[in-house]
Scaffold this active site. Structure first.
Site, PDB file in Angstrom:
ATOM      1  N   ASP A  69      22.424  49.323  30.870  1.00 20.71           N
ATOM      2  CA  ASP A  69      22.317  48.203  31.865  1.00 20.71           C
ATOM      3  C   ASP A  69      21.644  48.086  32.765  1.00 20.71           C
ATOM      4  OD1 ASP A  69      23.383  45.324  32.401  1.00 20.71           O
ATOM      5  OD2 ASP A  69      25.254  45.955  32.157  1.00 20.71           O
ATOM      6  N   HIS A  81      30.736  46.475  32.192  1.00 21.27           N
ATOM      7  CA  HIS A  81      30.990  45.050  32.108  1.00 21.27           C
ATOM      8  C   HIS A  81      31.334  44.592  30.490  1.00 21.27           C
ATOM      9  CE1 HIS A  81      29.281  40.854  30.933  1.00 21.27           C
ATOM     10  NE2 HIS A  81      29.255  40.569  31.938  1.00 21.27           N
ATOM     11  N   CYS A 111      34.240  39.735  33.875  1.00 22.07           N
ATOM     12  CA  CYS A 111      34.124  40.442  32.048  1.00 22.07           C
ATOM     13  C   CYS A 111      34.144  42.119  32.780  1.00 22.07           C
ATOM     14  CB  CYS A 111      33.155  40.036  31.988  1.00 22.07           C
ATOM     15  SG  CYS A 111      32.555  37.966  31.765  1.00 22.07           S
ATOM     16  N   GLN A 156      22.617  44.448  36.876  1.00 21.43           N
ATOM     17  CA  GLN A 156      22.429  44.005  37.955  1.00 21.43           C
ATOM     18  C   GLN A 156      22.062  45.176  39.209  1.00 21.43           C
ATOM     19  OE1 GLN A 156      24.515  41.219  39.415  1.00 21.43           O
ATOM     20  NE2 GLN A 156      25.910  41.221  37.560  1.00 21.43           N
ATOM     21  N   LYS A 164      19.648  36.592  36.075  1.00 19.00           N
ATOM     22  CA  LYS A 164      19.716  36.809  37.472  1.00 19.00           C
ATOM     23  C   LYS A 164      18.368  37.369  38.221  1.00 19.00           C
ATOM     24  CE  LYS A 164      23.865  38.830  34.849  1.00 19.00           C
ATOM     25  NZ  LYS A 164      24.810  37.864  35.608  1.00 19.00           N
TER      26      LYS A 164
END
Ligand code: C6P
Length: 404
Positions: free
Chosen positions: A199, A122, A363, A202, A225
């Site tokens: 990261d 991202h 993104c 997700q 999220k």
């Protein structure tokens, strides 16, 4: 998992779109909807507790502080960190990554040093490092991906040099749904004496996270999220690293004493939390984590994996369907194209049928360049989605396809 009672917790799922279609919300990779438990806890705090934290001797401030620090403990438990000193509240994944890039870049990197990222990152895990690169003359080394959207692990190993200072990669791609082998990535980096930032934007909503088991040095995720409020996120960092890094921003709360001649910094985690924190959002985040924990992350993962498999099977029945990313072991996000229908047209027409998906480059422009495309349509799932909603998506795509 009792889906109908879960869905009742999310009032927005009862909405009708364009006065006609029941909402089918499949844009959960961008943000999830919020259960009553989260919204009500936040209203309750604003109505009955509200006061600035860590600053007041009065009752409300003490109570708000206690709630805020209890939320930190809830986050610690959720990702199994060793100590609440390792839980920094930020505004989200983006700020968490920028914090590490800025502080680690300043303290630990010199001109010519390198950070390894991947081709499927991202923008927040690319541009943050480019800002450091512009300031300090460091270089980004990029792990390539295979045509089916997995990291080339051999190429990854070859990227390490004496200048490698950090590896920073996504746990799950927000475009391809690839679940990266972060255990191997971390082990290989540690064999080279290099720390790793994961990261988790997700992954955290879809699977149990155990930062001690992963042995990552830093881990970032966003509250919004995972059914929590916007504007709150987390940076986990091993205490030994956080201790060595300088503060990110200056202001109240992050100091021990200030004079014009000499300022000393507060202890962890407050050293990284300048200014009034969003203490109501931390309550909301904690209630969201309680919510998913009560259902069980393993059950959520199993349900979403089942939905994803079902969606991929059903979508592949559509003529001209192309799904990006691995066809197996795919997380709850499916990027796709149908024939040569532009993704924006597809998204707009699906919206007219009550189906919310995302379109565009997500993104991740470098990934789009790698795939040789401008963008995709993307459906992404959450714990409240159903097979019936997948069926609605598939018949709506069919309908759009027939129009072209
Ligand atoms: N991806 C998506 O629709 P923030 O905006 O800070 O909460 O999260 C940034 C971010 C970082 N890493 C990954 C892998 C992400 O997917 C995201 C957010 C959203 O895919 C918005 S672009």
């Amino acid at each position: 998992m009792n889906l109908s009672s879960i869905r009742e917790d999310f009032p927005i799922l009862q909405r009708t779109i364009y006065k006609k279609y029941p909402l089918v919300y499949l844009d959960n990779g961008a943000t999830t909807q919020k259960p009553r438990q989260v919204v009500e806890a936040m209203s309750e705090e604003y109505y009955n507790v509200n006061a600035n934290v860590h600053r007041g001797v009065h009752f409300l401030s003490q109570q708000a502080t206690e709630m805020h620090e209890q939320s930190r403990e809830t986050v610690r438990r959720f990702i199994n960190a060793r100590s609440t000193n390792e839980i920094i509240f930020t505004r989200g994944t983006t700020e968490s990554i920028n914090l590490v890039a800025s502080c680690f870049g300043d303290a630990m990197m010199q001109e010519g040093d390198e950070v390894i990222v991947s081709e499927m990152e991202h923008h927040s895990n690319i541009v943050s490092w480019q800002l450091v690169a512009a300031r300090k003359g460091i270089r980004l080394r990029v792990i390539p991906i295979t045509d089916d959207g997995r990291l080339c692990m051999d190429a990854y190993e070859q990227l390490f040099t004496e200048h490698t200072k950090l590896v920073s990669v996504a746990h799950v791609s927000n475009v391809l749904g690839t679940i990266n082998p972060v255990g191997d990535i971390i082990r290989i980096a540690h064999d080279h004496g290099v720390p790793v930032l994961i990261d988790g934007a997700q992954s955290t909503p879809h699977m149990a996270i155990d930062v001690q088991q992963l042995d990552c040095d830093f881990f970032a995720f966003s509250g919004h999220k995972i059914y929590g409020p916007t504007g709150i996120g987390v940076l986990y960092g091993k205490e030994e690293w956080l201790d060595r890094l300088p503060p990110y921003m200056g202001g109240g709360e992050m100091i021990q004493s200030v004079s014009f001649e000499h300022t000393t910094y507060n202890e962890l985690p407050f050293k990284f939390e300048a200014g009034t924190p969003d203490y109501v959002a931390t309550t909301g985040l904690a209630r969201a984590l309680d919510y998913v924990s009560a259902i069980g992350m393993d059950r959520i993962e199993a349900h979403e994996r089942d939905l994803t498999r079902y969606a991929m099977e059903r979508m592949m029945e559509i003529e001209g369907m192309h799904i990006f990313g691995p066809m197996d072991d795919h997380d709850a996000v499916i990027s796709f194209q149908v024939g040569n229908i532009h993704h924006l047209d597809l998204g707009t027409l699906l919206d007219r049928l009550g189906i919310a998906i995302r379109t565009g480059h997500h993104c991740a422009e470098p990934l789009m360049h790698r795939l040789g495309i401008q963008g995709t349509a993307r459906a992404s799932f959450a714990l409240y989605n159903t097979r019936e909603e997948i069926d609605a998506l598939v018949s709506a795509i069919e309908r759009v396809r027939r129009m072209f």
